[in-house]
Design an enzyme around this catalytic site. Structure first.
Site, PDB file in Angstrom:
ATOM      1  N   TYR A 160      20.986 108.789 -70.202  1.00  0.00           N
ATOM      2  CA  TYR A 160      20.950 107.476 -69.549  1.00  0.00           C
ATOM      3  C   TYR A 160      19.532 106.952 -69.605  1.00  0.00           C
ATOM      4  O   TYR A 160      18.589 107.670 -69.274  1.00  0.00           O
ATOM      5  CB  TYR A 160      21.407 107.606 -68.090  1.00  0.00           C
TER       6      TYR A 160
ATOM      7  N   ASP B 236      12.068 109.540 -73.011  1.00  0.00           N
ATOM      8  CA  ASP B 236      12.321 108.894 -71.727  1.00  0.00           C
ATOM      9  C   ASP B 236      12.095 109.933 -70.638  1.00  0.00           C
ATOM     10  O   ASP B 236      12.966 110.762 -70.358  1.00  0.00           O
ATOM     11  CB  ASP B 236      13.755 108.339 -71.688  1.00  0.00           C
TER      12      ASP B 236
ATOM     13  N   LYS C  62      10.171 106.197 -61.466  1.00  0.00           N
ATOM     14  CA  LYS C  62      10.444 107.099 -60.343  1.00  0.00           C
ATOM     15  C   LYS C  62       9.159 107.627 -59.679  1.00  0.00           C
ATOM     16  O   LYS C  62       8.542 106.896 -58.913  1.00  0.00           O
ATOM     17  CB  LYS C  62      11.403 108.189 -60.799  1.00  0.00           C
TER      18      LYS C  62
HETATM   19  C1  LIG Z   1      16.506 106.497 -63.547  1.00  0.00           C
HETATM   20  C2  LIG Z   1      16.336 106.509 -65.012  1.00  0.00           C
HETATM   21  C3  LIG Z   1      16.141 105.337 -65.748  1.00  0.00           C
HETATM   22  C4  LIG Z   1      16.247 103.978 -65.127  1.00  0.00           C
HETATM   23  O1  LIG Z   1      15.288 103.728 -64.157  1.00  0.00           O
HETATM   24  P1  LIG Z   1      15.565 102.578 -63.059  1.00  0.00           P
HETATM   25  O2  LIG Z   1      14.291 102.533 -62.289  1.00  0.00           O
HETATM   26  O3  LIG Z   1      16.757 103.028 -62.281  1.00  0.00           O
HETATM   27  O4  LIG Z   1      15.831 101.320 -63.811  1.00  0.00           O
HETATM   28  C5  LIG Z   1      15.869 105.450 -67.094  1.00  0.00           C
HETATM   29  N1  LIG Z   1      15.823 106.640 -67.691  1.00  0.00           N
HETATM   30  C6  LIG Z   1      16.010 107.785 -67.035  1.00  0.00           C
HETATM   31  C7  LIG Z   1      15.914 109.080 -67.750  1.00  0.00           C
HETATM   32  C8  LIG Z   1      16.300 107.761 -65.671  1.00  0.00           C
HETATM   33  O5  LIG Z   1      16.538 108.913 -65.037  1.00  0.00           O
END
Ligand SMILES: *Cc1c(COP(=O)(O)O)cnc(C)c1O
Length: 437
Positions: free
Chosen positions: A154, A249, A277
């Site tokens: 994701y 990511d 995060k």
């Molecule tokens: C949470 C997450 C996102 C998206 O971040 P948001 O701040 O919710 O838009 C993208 N990539 C990874 C791996 C994530 O865990």
């Protein structure tokens, strides 16, 4: 329309209603992000009144030991005094400038210090923005349109990336959400995670059309999956050979599994990285960065446009700096891994005693509980886990004051605030909950 409604577009109910009933009436599904609605475990979500350390206090006065940790950011536990003080201090100087300020430079310097692969970094306000912008940058820089992602990974909810399902290496992606044009989805190839031969097949068939490969180097969004040794190195080699940018990511794993994320643990240098995060200390921040020559393709120095009214917001940046400085000072990674192992060992022992097949992949402060007889290596595997049994565990644990992720396919998170009493009690209660299944 009744007379008395005419003057009140949102008439207050005569009878007091639950918060969730009120929310469902005015917010789609009652929530501002879908997994919060508990649809995959059933039941009705609780509402949080406050969060402190390792615990959430609900509106109905229950105290829950929290293993969601606001989906990753709260590595120091909730409402840490140092982060709160940093926000309060920033607040005295204003809430948004829309102009450069020193905090942005300090956060960029901190990020580049811990992530040597990031020579330059651009701040934005969410992980979604970070990955979306990194993809645009990769396309602009390479002059190619197609990207590769992996099923189960994701990367936020932008159109090019909200595509999960795909069968066979060269099958075009299918939109995972309504509203994504098929023409966009065709530019995203979806491959199985952790599968070198699927990668080889694509790059043999399409040696010079792929702008970027984006991957969660340790996957945390279909439960927690650590790839096989050598997989990430293979991916690095292939992408370099074909002029394809490799995007890690690390929105979830950055600063969580090591200060320099999975790329530090695995000694792999991606071209671009996405963060979020933890780097916002609980306020909205995202970031993407990497090689200077690539980053300089961004406006205003280059042709790839990317912007944000609240990018580099002074409150969010202050919270992020405080969170990162605290990590540097405490270096809590060994301690977090001990907590993770304690939880893993307790859950495994309880499941063994009960004769239930359970896999608990864990690294540092990330883990997940798969009711599966086989170790989980990819999305297809993860989906074979017993999600109904997980839902029962979720509710049994919740009844015992432990909040696990409200989905069988989300990772769990541990904070430094869980050390001591909270982890001991949580292990006891999770073991008892497993025993009740
Ligand atoms: C949470 C997450 C996102 C998206 O971040 P948001 O701040 O919710 O838009 C993208 N990539 C990874 C791996 C994530 O865990």
């Amino acid at each position: 329309m009744k007379d008395n409604e005419r003057f009140s577009p949102n008439p207050i109910e005569a009878q007091p209603t639950s918060l969730f009933a009120r929310a469902e009436k005015r917010i789609p599904g009652g929530v501002n992000s879908p997994v919060r609605a508990f649809r995959s475990v059933g039941g009705t979500p609780f509402f949080v009144r406050s969060a402190q350390g390792a615990t959430l206090t609900t509106e109905d006065g229950r105290e829950l030991i929290d293993f969601v940790c606001t989906w990753g950011p709260a590595i120091h536990g909730h409402n840490h005094p140092r982060i709160r003080a940093a926000i309060a201090d920033a607040l005295t100087r204003g809430t948004s400038f829309g102009a450069p300020h020193a905090g942005e430079v300090e956060l960029a310097e901190l990020i580049t210090k811990f992530f040597p692969s990031i020579q330059k970094v651009r701040l934005c306000s969410s992980g979604t923005e970070a990955t979306m912008s990194a993809i645009r940058l990769a396309r602009g820089f390479t002059g190619r349109d197609r990207i590769i992602k992996f099923s189960g990974c994701y990367h936020g909810h932008s159109d090019s990336l909200l595509i999960k399902a795909g069968s066979g290496a060269l099958t075009h992606g299918h939109p995972d959400s309504a509203g994504i044009p098929a023409a966009f989805a065709r530019e995203t190839l979806v491959l199985p995670y952790n599968d070198c031969s699927a990668l080889d097949a694509v790059f043999t068939a399409e040696p010079d059309t792929i702008a970027a490969v984006i991957i969660e180097p340790y996957c945390g969004n279909v439960g927690f999956i650590i790839p096989d040794p050598g997989y990430l190195a293979h991916l690095r080699k292939l992408t370099a050979k074909h002029g394809t940018l490799l995007i890690f990511d690390e929105v979830m794993t950055g600063f969580r599994l090591a200060p320099g994320g999975v790329q530090e643990l695995e000694a792999i240098t991606p071209d671009l990285s996405c963060l979020g995060k933890i780097i916002g200390g609980g306020l909205p921040v995202g970031a993407f960065g990497g090689r200077s020559d690539i980053m300089d393709a961004l406006a205003p120095s280059g042709p790839v446009y990317q912007a944000g009214t609240l990018s580099g917001n002074p409150l969010a940046v202050a919270a992020g700096i405080a969170a990162l400085l605290l990590l540097e000072e405490l270096n809590p990674y060994a301690q977090l891994d001990t907590l993770g192992r304690q939880l893993r060992d307790a859950a495994l022992a309880a499941a063994r005693a009960k004769g239930i097949p359970l896999q608990v992949p864990q690294c540092g402060s990330m883990f997940s509980l798969f009711f599966n007889a086989e170790p989980v290596r990819d999305y297809a595997n993860a989906l074979k886990s017993d999600a109904a049994l997980y839902a029962r565990l979720f509710h049994a644990a919740l009844a015992r004051g432990v909040y696990l992720a409200p989905s069988a396919y989300e990772a769990g998170f541990i904070s430094t605030a869980h050390a001591g009493e909270a982890i001991d009690r949580a292990c006891e209660q999770i073991s008892a909950a497993i025993h009740e299944l």
